[in-house]
Design a protein around this motif. Structure first.
Motif, PDB file in Angstrom:
ATOM      1  N   ALA A 212       0.835  -1.205   0.000  1.00 43.08           N
ATOM      2  CA  ALA A 212       0.000   0.000   0.000  1.00 43.08           C
ATOM      3  C   ALA A 212       0.869   1.253   0.000  1.00 43.08           C
TER       4      ALA A 212
ATOM      5  N   GLY B 178       2.145   1.955  -3.382  1.00 39.87           N
ATOM      6  CA  GLY B 178       1.073   2.576  -4.157  1.00 39.87           C
ATOM      7  C   GLY B 178       0.968   4.066  -3.871  1.00 39.87           C
TER       8      GLY B 178
ATOM      9  N   ILE C 214     -10.619   4.474  -9.498  1.00 40.18           N
ATOM     10  CA  ILE C 214     -10.284   3.503  -8.448  1.00 40.18           C
ATOM     11  C   ILE C 214     -11.337   2.389  -8.419  1.00 40.18           C
TER      12      ILE C 214
ATOM     13  N   GLU D 191      -7.736  -2.150   1.750  1.00 43.63           N
ATOM     14  CA  GLU D 191      -7.937  -2.497   0.344  1.00 43.63           C
ATOM     15  C   GLU D 191      -7.935  -1.186  -0.445  1.00 43.63           C
ATOM     16  N   LEU D 192      -7.670  -1.289  -1.733  1.00 44.12           N
ATOM     17  CA  LEU D 192      -7.555  -0.091  -2.560  1.00 44.12           C
ATOM     18  C   LEU D 192      -8.826   0.746  -2.444  1.00 44.12           C
TER      19      LEU D 192
ATOM     20  N   GLY E 103      -4.541  -1.161  -0.959  1.00 40.85           N
ATOM     21  CA  GLY E 103      -4.122  -2.033  -2.054  1.00 40.85           C
ATOM     22  C   GLY E 103      -3.560  -3.283  -1.410  1.00 40.85           C
TER      23      GLY E 103
ATOM     24  N   TRP F 120       0.630  -4.558  -4.357  1.00 43.60           N
ATOM     25  CA  TRP F 120       1.177  -3.381  -5.038  1.00 43.60           C
ATOM     26  C   TRP F 120       0.682  -3.314  -6.486  1.00 43.60           C
TER      27      TRP F 120
ATOM     28  N   HIS G  60      -2.168  -4.229  -7.715  1.00 35.96           N
ATOM     29  CA  HIS G  60      -3.524  -3.685  -7.774  1.00 35.96           C
ATOM     30  C   HIS G  60      -3.515  -2.178  -7.515  1.00 35.96           C
ATOM     31  N   ALA G  61      -2.693  -1.752  -6.556  1.00 35.72           N
ATOM     32  CA  ALA G  61      -2.580  -0.312  -6.282  1.00 35.72           C
ATOM     33  C   ALA G  61      -2.133   0.413  -7.549  1.00 35.72           C
TER      34      ALA G  61
ATOM     35  N   GLY H 207      -4.962   0.689 -10.062  1.00 33.53           N
ATOM     36  CA  GLY H 207      -5.978   1.653  -9.626  1.00 33.53           C
ATOM     37  C   GLY H 207      -5.541   3.088  -9.874  1.00 33.53           C
TER      38      GLY H 207
END
Ligand SMILES: *Cc1c(COP(=O)(O)O)cnc(C)c1O
Length: 430
Positions: free
Chosen positions: A301, A304, A349, A387-388, A405, A408, A410-411, A414
Motif C-alpha cells: 500500500a 502505491g 479507483i 484495500e484499494l 491495495g 502493489w 492492484h494499487a 488503480g
C-alpha cells in the motif's frame, strides 16, 4: 511478446492511456531504490510478527472459535498476547466486538476518562469522527455530555509542535493526551514515530502521570517501531486497516499499559467483566492470518501511495506527502481542485476493483462527517481501507485521500486508471 509488453497490452485493454502507461514505467524505474528500502522494513516487520507468534506458541488450537459468553477463548487471549509482544506493551485488547477505529478510540477514551477530567490534543483538531466522540461537534453520548472537557494546541504553520501552547494547555485536570499519528483529512503532515516520542517526552516532563494515547490508524508496520516503543501508554487502531492485512472482517485493537487496557475492556463489555468475555465468533483465523500478512500488505500500500504522488505531481497536481518525502502512514492526499476531478479519480479507483468494478461512486451525506463525502472501494471486506480505496470530502481544495491495495500491482492499476480518468476529464473540458 515479452511479459512487460503483455502487461502493457493488458493495461491498454483496461482503458489506461498510452501516456499514463509510459509515465508509469518511468516512475517505477525512478523508485527502484526507494522500494528496496520499503521491502527491508516489510521484511523486518514480518520477522517481528512471526517471532511474536512463535514466542506465544500459536497452534492449531488457537484457530478455533467460541460462542456465547466466550469464556476461556484461548485463541483470542493468545492473539492479544501476540499483539502485546509486537507492540511491546503489557496488555492488548483485540476484539471482533470493536466495530471500527472510531469505536476502538471511543472505548479507550471513555474507559479511561472520568467526569471532571480534561482530554488534550497537542496536534490540533482530531479526525472528523473523533470530533463527535469528544463533543467538539455535538453528538448524543459524547464525552462532553459526561462532563469531560477538551482542549487542544494547534501545530505551528510549518507543522512543528507548539511547545508553549502545549505547556499552557496541560493543567491539573488533564488526564489523557490524544496524539493522532496520521493526518486523516487534515492538511498537516503525518507524524513519524520518532516525533511522537519527542512529543510524549515533553508532555511527560510537564505531567508524568498523564496517559498518552496514540491514534495509530494507518500507521502500523510502516516503520520498524511503533508509538508504544517511544513511550505511548495506549496505541489504538482498526483491523480493517493495516493490522488486519485485508483478511480481518471486522475489529479493532487497543495495546498498552495493563491498567489502561483493562479500563477500556470494562467499557467495551461491562464493569467487572472486562477482557474475560467476548466470543470470537469464527474470526480468530482471519485475525492471525491478517496480522501475519499485514507487513507485506502495508508495504504494498505504501508503494502505491508513493507511486500515486509521483504520478499526480507529474500531471501538475500537489501531492501530500510529496513524492520525495519520507512516509509515516499509507495515506496519500492529492489536491484535485474540482469536484469533477475528485469524482473522476474515485471512478477510476472503483473501475479497477476486483469487486463492484461496474458501479459508479457518488457523493453522499455520510454519518459522522460534516460535508458530503465520496468513496470508492471495491473491497472484499465492506468499507475496508487497507484495500484499494479513495475518498474525500467535497470541499475545497477537493482533496482525494487515497490508500490501500492488498497487492502493489492492484494499487498500481488503480492509480493508473484514476489518472486516466482525470486526464480524460481535463481533455474533454478543453
Ligand atoms: C480511519 C481513522 C479513524 C477511524 O476509523 P474508522 O474505522 O473509520 O472508524 C480514526 N483516526 C484516524 C487517523 C483514521 O485514519
Amino acid at each position: 511478446m515479452d511479459t512487460n509488453e503483455l502487461i502493457n497490452e493488458t493495461y491498454r485493454k483496461m482503458g489506461i492511456s498510452e501516456r499514463i502507461i509510459q509515465m508509469s514505467e518511468e516512475i517505477i524505474a525512478e523508485l527502484k531504490d526507494r522500494f528496496e528500502v520499503l521491502d527491508k522494513t516489510a521484511e523486518y516487520n514480518q520477522l517481528k510478527v512471526i517471532a511474536a507468534m512463535q514466542k506465544n506458541n500459536v497452534s492449531d488450537a488457537h484457530l478455533g472459535t467460541s460462542t456465547g459468553y466466550g469464556y476461556n477463548d484461548i485463541g483470542r487471549d493468545t492473539l492479544e498476547s501476540v499483539y502485546a509482544d509486537i507492540f511491546h506493551t503489557e496488555s492488548a485488547l483485540v476484539r471482533a466486538q470493536i466495530t471500527c477505529g472510531t469505536h476502538a478510540l471511543t472505548v479507550a477514551l471513555a474507559g479511561n476518562l472520568r467526569p471532571g477530567d480534561e482530554l488534550f490534543s497537542p496536534v490540533g483538531l482530531p479526525y472528523d469522527t473523533l470530533q463527535g466522540i469528544i463533543g467538539i461537534r455535538e453528538e448524543k453520548g459524547s464525552l462532553k455530555e459526561y462532563g469531560i472537557t477538551y482542549a487542544q494546541a494547534d501545530l505551528k504553520d510549518d507543522g512543528s509542535f507548539d511547545y508553549d501552547a502545549i505547556r499552557k494547555g496541560i493543567n491539573e485536570r488533564t488526564r489523557l493526551v490524544t496524539i493522532q499519528r496520521s493526518k486523516g483529512y487534515a492538511s498537516r503532515p503525518t507524524l513519524s514515530v520518532e516525533r511522537i516520542g519527542e512529543l510524549i517526552s515533553f508532555i511527560k516532563g510537564i505531567k508524568s502521570d498523564v496517559i498518552c494515547m496514540v491514534d495509530n490508524c494507518y500507521g502500523e508496520f510502516i516503520e520498524t517501531i511503533e508509538p508504544s516503543d517511544v513511550g505511548a501508554d495506549l496505541v489504538v487502531g482498526s483491523l480493517i486497516k493495516n493490522p488486519g492485512g485485508g483478511l480481518a472482517p471486522v475489529g479493532g485493537y487497543i495495546c498498552g499499559k495493563k491498567e489502561y487496557v483493562d479500563n477500556a475492556a470494562y467499557r467495551l463489555t461491562a464493569p467487572g467483566l472486562g477482557k474475560e468475555l467476548g466470543a470470537s465468533l469464527g474470526v480468530n483465523t482471519s485475525f492471525y492470518q491478517g496480522l501475519f500478512m499485514s507487513p507485506t500488505v502495508s508495504s504494498g500500500a505504501l508503494k502505491g501511495a508513493i507511486f500515486a504522488a509521483s504520478m499526480f505531481e507529474r500531471l501538475g497536481y500537489t501531492a501530500r506527502p510529496s513524492a520525495s518525502e519520507e512516509r509515516y502512514d499509507i495515506i496519500q492526499a492529492v489536491d484535485l481542485l474540482s469536484a469533477e476531478r475528485l469524482i473522476a479519480f474515485c471512478k477510476g479507483i472503483q473501475a479497477a476493483a476486483p469487486v463492484d468494478s461496474f458501479v459508479t461512486p457518488e457523493p453522499w451525506d455520510m454519518p459522522g462527517y460534516d460535508s458530503q463525502v465520496i468513496m470508492a472501494a471495491g473491497a472484499f471486506v465492506a468499507g475496508s481501507s487497507i484495500e484499494l480505496s479513495a475518498d474525500g470530502p467535497l470541499r475545497d481544495p477537493y482533496t482525494v485521500f487515497f490508500q490501500g491495495g492488498l497487492t502493489w500491482y492492484h494499487a498500481r492499476l488503480g492509480i493508473m486508471k484514476a489518472a486516466s480518468e482525470v486526464l480524460q476529464l481535463d481533455s474533454n473540458m478543453l
